[in-house]
Design a protein around this motif. Structure first.
Motif, short mmCIF file in Angstrom:
data_model
loop_
_atom_site.label_atom_id
_atom_site.label_comp_id
_atom_site.label_asym_id
_atom_site.label_seq_id
_atom_site.Cartn_x
_atom_site.Cartn_y
_atom_site.Cartn_z
N GLY A 1 -0.86 -7.39 8.39
CA GLY A 1 -0.55 -5.91 9.12
C GLY A 1 -0.06 -4.87 8.20
N LYS A 2 0.43 -3.89 9.02
CA LYS A 2 0.70 -2.57 8.02
C LYS A 2 2.27 -2.31 8.14
CE LYS A 2 -3.29 -0.01 9.09
NZ LYS A 2 -3.87 1.42 9.31
N LEU A 3 2.85 -2.12 7.00
CA LEU A 3 4.44 -1.66 7.11
C LEU A 3 4.60 -0.33 7.76
CD1 LEU A 3 5.82 -2.56 3.43
CD2 LEU A 3 5.56 -3.88 5.55
N GLY A 4 5.37 -0.20 8.41
CA GLY A 4 5.63 0.94 9.24
C GLY A 4 5.09 0.98 10.70
N ASP A 5 4.38 -0.28 11.13
CA ASP A 5 3.80 -0.40 12.36
C ASP A 5 4.67 -1.39 12.82
OD1 ASP A 5 2.26 -0.51 14.51
OD2 ASP A 5 0.45 -1.39 13.58
N VAL A 6 4.23 -2.80 12.87
CA VAL A 6 5.17 -3.55 13.32
C VAL A 6 5.91 -4.22 12.31
CG1 VAL A 6 5.00 -6.04 14.40
CG2 VAL A 6 3.46 -4.39 15.11
N LEU A 7 5.46 -4.05 11.23
CA LEU A 7 6.36 -4.83 10.06
C LEU A 7 7.23 -3.76 9.44
CD1 LEU A 7 3.18 -6.52 8.18
CD2 LEU A 7 4.93 -7.79 9.76
N GLU B 1 1.52 -4.36 -10.62
CA GLU B 1 0.90 -3.44 -9.82
C GLU B 1 0.97 -3.97 -8.49
OE1 GLU B 1 -3.01 -1.95 -11.25
OE2 GLU B 1 -1.76 -1.12 -12.90
N GLY B 2 1.31 -3.30 -7.64
CA GLY B 2 1.43 -3.77 -6.07
C GLY B 2 0.69 -2.87 -5.33
N SER B 3 -0.13 -3.48 -4.12
CA SER B 3 -0.81 -2.73 -3.34
C SER B 3 -0.12 -3.04 -1.91
CB SER B 3 -2.15 -2.99 -3.17
OG SER B 3 -2.85 -2.35 -4.21
N VAL B 4 0.13 -2.09 -0.85
CA VAL B 4 0.58 -2.52 0.22
C VAL B 4 -0.25 -1.74 1.29
CG1 VAL B 4 2.27 -0.50 0.19
CG2 VAL B 4 2.91 -2.48 1.67
N GLN B 5 -0.27 -2.58 2.60
CA GLN B 5 -0.94 -1.89 3.59
C GLN B 5 0.02 -1.39 4.56
OE1 GLN B 5 -4.30 -3.03 6.99
NE2 GLN B 5 -3.09 -4.60 6.27
N ALA B 6 -0.08 0.00 4.67
CA ALA B 6 0.89 0.66 5.46
C ALA B 6 0.35 1.92 6.41
CB ALA B 6 1.94 1.23 4.18
N THR B 7 1.33 2.45 7.20
CA THR B 7 0.83 3.55 8.12
C THR B 7 1.12 4.69 7.04
OG1 THR B 7 3.14 3.68 8.90
CG2 THR B 7 1.64 2.25 10.07
N PRO B 8 0.58 5.73 7.68
CA PRO B 8 0.36 7.15 6.43
C PRO B 8 1.87 7.58 6.67
CG PRO B 8 -1.47 7.27 8.12
CD PRO B 8 -0.51 6.09 8.45
N SER C 1 6.75 -2.72 -16.43
CA SER C 1 6.53 -1.17 -15.76
C SER C 1 5.67 -1.49 -14.58
CB SER C 1 5.35 -0.61 -16.73
OG SER C 1 4.35 -0.98 -16.79
N ARG C 2 5.63 -0.38 -13.70
CA ARG C 2 5.06 -1.03 -12.37
C ARG C 2 4.44 0.28 -11.70
NH1 ARG C 2 9.42 -2.50 -7.86
NH2 ARG C 2 9.94 -0.18 -7.08
N MET C 3 3.70 0.15 -10.61
CA MET C 3 2.77 1.19 -9.97
C MET C 3 2.46 0.26 -8.61
SD MET C 3 1.69 3.96 -9.86
CE MET C 3 0.49 4.65 -8.74
N ILE C 4 2.70 1.08 -7.57
CA ILE C 4 2.53 0.75 -6.29
C ILE C 4 1.27 1.84 -5.60
CG2 ILE C 4 4.24 2.00 -5.15
CD1 ILE C 4 4.41 -0.46 -3.28
N PHE C 5 0.35 1.13 -4.77
CA PHE C 5 -0.73 1.85 -4.40
C PHE C 5 -0.52 1.50 -2.84
CE2 PHE C 5 -2.06 0.38 -8.24
CZ PHE C 5 -2.55 1.53 -8.88
N THR C 6 -0.78 2.54 -1.88
CA THR C 6 -0.66 2.36 -0.36
C THR C 6 -1.99 2.46 0.10
OG1 THR C 6 1.44 3.47 -0.28
CG2 THR C 6 0.11 3.42 1.64
N ASP C 7 -2.52 1.52 0.78
CA ASP C 7 -3.67 1.33 1.48
C ASP C 7 -3.84 1.27 2.92
OD1 ASP C 7 -6.72 0.65 2.06
OD2 ASP C 7 -6.74 -0.54 0.11
N PRO C 8 -4.56 2.21 3.60
CA PRO C 8 -4.47 1.91 5.23
C PRO C 8 -5.20 0.58 5.61
CG PRO C 8 -6.20 3.54 4.34
CD PRO C 8 -5.51 3.29 3.27
N CYS D 1 -4.33 -8.22 4.80
CA CYS D 1 -2.90 -8.68 4.08
C CYS D 1 -2.01 -7.56 3.80
CB CYS D 1 -3.32 -9.44 2.76
SG CYS D 1 -3.72 -8.24 1.60
N THR D 2 -0.78 -7.93 3.93
CA THR D 2 0.02 -6.77 3.71
C THR D 2 0.33 -6.42 2.32
OG1 THR D 2 1.21 -7.68 5.92
CG2 THR D 2 2.49 -6.31 4.44
N THR D 3 0.40 -7.46 1.51
CA THR D 3 0.60 -7.04 0.06
C THR D 3 -0.29 -7.76 -0.90
OG1 THR D 3 2.24 -8.87 -0.06
CG2 THR D 3 3.05 -6.47 0.34
#
Length: 158
Positions: free
Chosen positions: A56-62, A99-106, A133-140, A146-148
């Motif tokens: 699920g998405k961060l900013g929704d239930v998470l 590098e991290g990707s996260v499923q999140a609300t807009p 070093s790091r980078m994060i990407f947000t994906d709807p 998966c969340t991350t």
């Protein structure tokens, strides 16, 4: 902070953590590749024993804390991939990039705080050699809901 003289495996033990069984690929790719002394992991999800712990998405239930814990599990799986690549984690000279990707609300804006779950674990396990070093990407929408997802680049001692 843990003693710099401890090996990464000893640090994991001191943290009360055990590396999970290395997750297999979920598609037609390699879980990790080595090129010119650098290990590149494929994206690692928050699996524990074949069970996706966070969906699920961060900013929704998470919450941001859920994201932190999900990134921590994803990073633990990425560290397990590094170990499968090099045998002993003490062969890792430096973790270069996370590098991290996260499923999140807009409207979710706390991605960096969530990604700290992975950064903190890597720094705890590798000490000074874990500073990256790091980078994060947000994906709807993420694979398997998966969340991350975590990707690591690490330099290997030759």
């Amino acid at each position: 902070m843990l003693d710099e003289l401890l090996t990464p495996e000893q640090r994991l033990e001191a943290l009360g953590l055990e590396l999970p069984t290395v997750p297999s690929a979920v598609g037609d790719y390699e879980p990790w590749v080595e090129a010119n002394g650098i290990i590149y992991t494929s994206g690692q999800l928050p699996w524990i024993d074949g069970d996706m712990k966070y969906t699920g998405k961060l900013g929704d239930v998470l919450t941001t804390e859920d994201g932190y814990q999900s990134f921590r599990i994803s990073a633990l799986n990425a560290i397990a991939q590094l170990k499968s690549a090099v045998g002993e984690l003490s062969r890792i000279k430096r973790v270069i990039r996370l590098e991290g990707s996260v499923q999140a609300t807009p409207d979710f804006t706390e991605q960096p705080q969530a990604l700290n779950g992975a950064s903190h674990l890597i720094n705890e396990v590798f000490g000074g050699r874990g500073r990256h070093s790091r980078m994060i990407f947000t994906d709807p929408g993420m694979c398997l809901d998966c969340t991350t997802l975590v990707v690591l680049w690490a330099q290997v001692e030759q």
